[in-house]
Design an enzyme around this catalytic site. Structure first.
Site, PDB file in Angstrom:
ATOM      1  N   LYS A  33      17.454 -79.349 -25.836  1.00 42.38           N
ATOM      2  CA  LYS A  33      18.139 -78.247 -26.507  1.00 42.38           C
ATOM      3  C   LYS A  33      17.419 -77.887 -27.814  1.00 42.38           C
ATOM      4  O   LYS A  33      17.256 -78.736 -28.685  1.00 42.38           O
ATOM      5  CB  LYS A  33      19.585 -78.624 -26.826  1.00 42.38           C
ATOM      6  CG  LYS A  33      20.417 -77.442 -27.336  1.00 42.38           C
ATOM      7  CD  LYS A  33      21.762 -77.881 -27.831  1.00 42.38           C
ATOM      8  CE  LYS A  33      21.736 -78.374 -29.253  1.00 42.38           C
ATOM      9  NZ  LYS A  33      21.376 -77.333 -30.264  1.00 42.38           N
ATOM     10  N   LEU A  81      25.953 -81.684 -28.280  1.00 46.33           N
ATOM     11  CA  LEU A  81      24.915 -81.794 -29.296  1.00 46.33           C
ATOM     12  C   LEU A  81      25.115 -80.610 -30.218  1.00 46.33           C
ATOM     13  O   LEU A  81      25.160 -79.462 -29.757  1.00 46.33           O
ATOM     14  CB  LEU A  81      23.531 -81.780 -28.644  1.00 46.33           C
ATOM     15  CG  LEU A  81      22.329 -82.177 -29.510  1.00 46.33           C
ATOM     16  CD1 LEU A  81      22.498 -83.582 -30.076  1.00 46.33           C
ATOM     17  CD2 LEU A  81      21.048 -82.092 -28.699  1.00 46.33           C
ATOM     18  N   ASP A  82      25.244 -80.876 -31.504  1.00 39.32           N
ATOM     19  CA  ASP A  82      25.598 -79.826 -32.455  1.00 39.32           C
ATOM     20  C   ASP A  82      24.623 -78.653 -32.428  1.00 39.32           C
ATOM     21  O   ASP A  82      23.445 -78.806 -32.097  1.00 39.32           O
ATOM     22  CB  ASP A  82      25.657 -80.395 -33.871  1.00 39.32           C
ATOM     23  CG  ASP A  82      26.815 -81.358 -34.068  1.00 39.32           C
ATOM     24  OD1 ASP A  82      27.823 -81.218 -33.368  1.00 39.32           O
ATOM     25  OD2 ASP A  82      26.686 -82.248 -34.932  1.00 39.32           O
ATOM     26  N   TYR A  83      25.119 -77.513 -32.829  1.00 38.20           N
ATOM     27  CA  TYR A  83      24.342 -76.272 -32.879  1.00 38.20           C
ATOM     28  C   TYR A  83      23.055 -76.447 -33.671  1.00 38.20           C
ATOM     29  O   TYR A  83      21.994 -75.936 -33.295  1.00 38.20           O
ATOM     30  CB  TYR A  83      25.223 -75.192 -33.516  1.00 38.20           C
ATOM     31  CG  TYR A  83      24.612 -73.823 -33.667  1.00 38.20           C
ATOM     32  CD1 TYR A  83      24.307 -73.047 -32.549  1.00 38.20           C
ATOM     33  CD2 TYR A  83      24.362 -73.285 -34.930  1.00 38.20           C
ATOM     34  CE1 TYR A  83      23.770 -71.772 -32.685  1.00 38.20           C
ATOM     35  CE2 TYR A  83      23.833 -72.013 -35.085  1.00 38.20           C
ATOM     36  CZ  TYR A  83      23.537 -71.261 -33.955  1.00 38.20           C
ATOM     37  OH  TYR A  83      22.998 -69.999 -34.094  1.00 38.20           O
ATOM     38  N   SER A 141      21.480 -79.325 -34.228  1.00 36.61           N
ATOM     39  CA  SER A 141      20.735 -80.503 -33.798  1.00 36.61           C
ATOM     40  C   SER A 141      19.884 -80.148 -32.589  1.00 36.61           C
ATOM     41  O   SER A 141      20.124 -79.153 -31.909  1.00 36.61           O
ATOM     42  CB  SER A 141      21.690 -81.652 -33.453  1.00 36.61           C
ATOM     43  OG  SER A 141      22.439 -82.040 -34.592  1.00 36.61           O
TER      44      SER A 141
END
Length: 212
Positions: A23, A55-57, A59
């Site tokens: 990502k 998974l954070d925006y 990260s």
């Protein structure tokens, strides 16, 4: 498309599919967004797949998706304490005492963290982030490898901040036995896995997917 088949055992079970996706920064871990931000749909078409964990925006790195609901829960649920490995760029030069605190548990607003695996590492050969991390010539930075078994909201960032080192960049490289190795941002590969009813030992068929 060729496939490399690895058979570990032959047991009764069911088949499921897992996508390993690298990502990129500022991409949501979902397929739609009403605010027009980038999502998984900008990189792959995978009807029936859902993210197993998030998974954070802001990260980067390994995000798992699967078409099997039970497997999704097994991967994502904190009770299974699956190790997740991160490479973390932080502001400042990390001390031995900070590492000890991370390894024994950090006091957060929602309670103590479980002991982590933490060590200093040289700057890893990761891809250039777009946009790049803002450099401050007056403030040094350093890199950690941090492994945790929990999945609290923004946990790694909160843990490094709690010991005095704000996170500048966060890249997840591994979830359990699954690795980011060989995948550039936006690339993915699919695994067809055999899930026995008994011990859930995995048979894998590694099907590499080209970058879109």
């Amino acid at each position: 498309m060729s496939a490399r088949r690895v058979f570990f055992d032959h047991v009764e079970g069911i088949m499921a599919r897992v996508i390993l996706f690298n990502k990129p920064y500022q991409v949501l871990s979902q397929f739609t967004d009403e605010q027009g931000r980038k999502t998984l749909a900008d990189y792959l078409s995978a009807p029936g797949f859902r993210a197993a964990g998030r998974l954070d925006y802001d990260s980067e790195g390994l995000l798992l998706l699967t078409d099997d609901g039970a497997l999704q829960q097994h991967i994502a649920h904190p009770r299974h304490k699956r190790w997740k490995t991160y490479q973390v760029q932080v502001e400042g030069l990390v001390t031995n005492q900070a590492l000890v605190t991370l390894r024994t548990g950090v006091k957060l607003k929602d309670g103590m963290s479980l002991p982590a695996r933490a060590k200093r590492i040289p700057a890893p050969p990761v891809w250039q982030r777009i946009p790049p991390v803002r450099e401050r010539k007056s403030v040094p930075d350093s890199w950690l490898e941090l492994c945790i078994r929990e999945g609290r909201n923004r946990q790694v960032r909160r843990m490094t901040a709690a010991v005095g080192y704000p996170t500048l960049r966060l890249v997840r490289t591994r979830v359990g036995d699954w690795s980011l190795e060989g995948l550039q941002p936006g690339e993915f590969r699919q695994l067809d896995i055999h899930l026995p009813h008994s011990d859930r030992k995995i048979l894998a068929i590694d099907k590499r997917k080209p970058r879109r």
